[in-house]
Design an enzyme around this catalytic site. Structure first.
Site, PDB file in Angstrom:
ATOM      1  N   HIS A 190       0.795  -1.320   0.064  1.00 47.56           N
ATOM      2  CA  HIS A 190      -0.029   0.266   0.097  1.00 47.56           C
ATOM      3  C   HIS A 190       0.866   1.399  -0.111  1.00 47.56           C
ATOM      4  O   HIS A 190       1.704   1.436   0.916  1.00 47.56           O
ATOM      5  CB  HIS A 190      -0.726  -0.147   1.198  1.00 47.56           C
ATOM      6  CG  HIS A 190      -2.050   1.141   1.227  1.00 47.56           C
ATOM      7  ND1 HIS A 190      -3.195   1.131   0.670  1.00 47.56           N
ATOM      8  CD2 HIS A 190      -1.648   2.414   1.684  1.00 47.56           C
ATOM      9  CE1 HIS A 190      -3.768   2.303   0.574  1.00 47.56           C
ATOM     10  NE2 HIS A 190      -2.894   2.929   1.393  1.00 47.56           N
ATOM     11  N   CYS A 191       0.687   2.139  -1.096  1.00 50.22           N
ATOM     12  CA  CYS A 191       1.572   3.282  -1.150  1.00 50.22           C
ATOM     13  C   CYS A 191       0.606   4.545  -0.576  1.00 50.22           C
ATOM     14  O   CYS A 191      -0.173   4.802  -0.912  1.00 50.22           O
ATOM     15  CB  CYS A 191       1.869   3.569  -2.562  1.00 50.22           C
ATOM     16  SG  CYS A 191       2.701   5.188  -2.819  1.00 50.22           S
ATOM     17  N   ILE A 192       1.434   5.164   0.480  1.00 49.82           N
ATOM     18  CA  ILE A 192       0.470   6.109   1.191  1.00 49.82           C
ATOM     19  C   ILE A 192       0.562   7.398   0.426  1.00 49.82           C
ATOM     20  O   ILE A 192      -0.323   8.316   0.354  1.00 49.82           O
ATOM     21  CB  ILE A 192       1.112   6.409   2.301  1.00 49.82           C
ATOM     22  CG1 ILE A 192       2.730   6.903   2.558  1.00 49.82           C
ATOM     23  CG2 ILE A 192       1.108   5.343   3.398  1.00 49.82           C
ATOM     24  CD1 ILE A 192       3.329   7.426   3.898  1.00 49.82           C
TER      25      ILE A 192
ATOM     26  N   GLY B 213      -2.172   6.775  -2.081  1.00 52.41           N
ATOM     27  CA  GLY B 213      -3.348   6.559  -1.530  1.00 52.41           C
ATOM     28  C   GLY B 213      -4.049   5.147  -1.736  1.00 52.41           C
ATOM     29  O   GLY B 213      -5.194   5.030  -1.536  1.00 52.41           O
TER      30      GLY B 213
END
Length: 281
Positions: free
Chosen positions: A121-123, A126
């Site tokens: 999951h890439c912050i 998003g």
């Protein structure tokens, strides 16, 4: 390839929103700084070199933004998919989605959905990086790294001139611009120059390091989870591994988010290097 609705593209939790906004703002701050401050400083006469820098910078900017948008717009989740009601071999039942989930998929608690061949999951986007959008994420990292390196190359003379000769105080101002401003070491404009220089330098180091890590995993036919767990069931050599991520035109797709390069599968089924009843020697 399916695309997400506009409301599904945006971050879902506060921390993702913060990182998402910070990434977008910093990218555009650097772009404006290069165009308004650095390029006129390098070439006051607006010669051919100036316009070459403008053209190359515009190419990098468009590539970064296009890669970013396609990363968040491309659906790599099981959302809107018709999944089999009978549990197939290698599949598992996701109690949260209340549906059968294919091999290599994982449920993301932040996206609240199972993701096909989930990598992480890439912050900053998003969204999760998975089967359908990983190629665009690699494009994003690649052009960010090239852009950051290019900015550092252009900025060095102006940064040194603004901050003074290279010494411990200069390094302190570049590496810790906020502290140098708070303690009165650097005035406001010097702080701004040092801050942008720090963003470009650290951005280049972090993005390049992460890009190398991602390419290592692709080379070995692994996701981040599979690397951590030592899973090597899907490594069929660098060429086939690259085609799984970047599609049929994998070389062109690696360098450009604009190239149409259909993936070889659908993210639901993956062949294994070894049969389940054969021990991995």
């Amino acid at each position: 390839m399916a695309y997400l609705h506009a409301r599904e593209m945006l971050p879902r939790i506060t921390s993702d929103w913060i990182a998402f906004i910070v990434a977008i703002v910093l990218i555009h701050i650097v772009v404006v700084y290069e165009v308004v401050v650095i390029l006129p400083y390098i070439d006051e006469e607006r010669t051919r070199t100036f316009w070459l820098h403008v053209a190359f910078g515009l190419f990098l900017y468009v590539s970064v933004i296009t890669s970013f948008v396609r990363t968040i717009a491309t659906n790599s989740t099981t959302r809107h998919m018709m999944l089999p009601s009978v549990l197939k071999p290698g599949w598992r039942f996701c109690s949260v989605c209340e549906a059968n989930a294919p091999p290599r998929s994982k449920h993301c608690w932040m996206c609240d959905v199972c993701v096909l061949k989930r990598d992480h999951h890439c912050i900053f986007t998003g969204n999760c990086i998975g089967y359908n959008n990983q190629r665009y994420f690699i494009n994003f990292l690649l052009y960010l790294a090239v852009g950051a390196f290019y900015c550092n190359f252009l900025n060095v003379d102006y940064t040194i001139e603004t901050l003074g000769n290279i010494n411990l105080l200069t390094l302190f101002t570049i590496l810790l611009p906020m502290l140098s401003w708070v303690f009165g070491v650097a005035p406001a404009y010097t702080f701004a120059v040092a801050f942008i220089s720090m963003v470009c330098l650290l951005g280049f180091l972090l993005v390049t390091g992460y890009l190398i890590y991602q390419l290592r995993n692709i080379y070995c036919g692994q996701t981040m989870w599979e690397t951590a767990s030592g899973t090597k069931d899907y490594n069929f050599g660098w060429r086939e591994n690259m085609m799984e991520v970047f599609g049929q035109s994998y070389i062109l797709a690696f360098f450009s988010p604009f190239v149409k390069s259909p993936l070889l599968g659908d993210g639901l089924e993956f062949k294994k290097k070894y049969n389940e009843n054969v021990k991995d020697l």
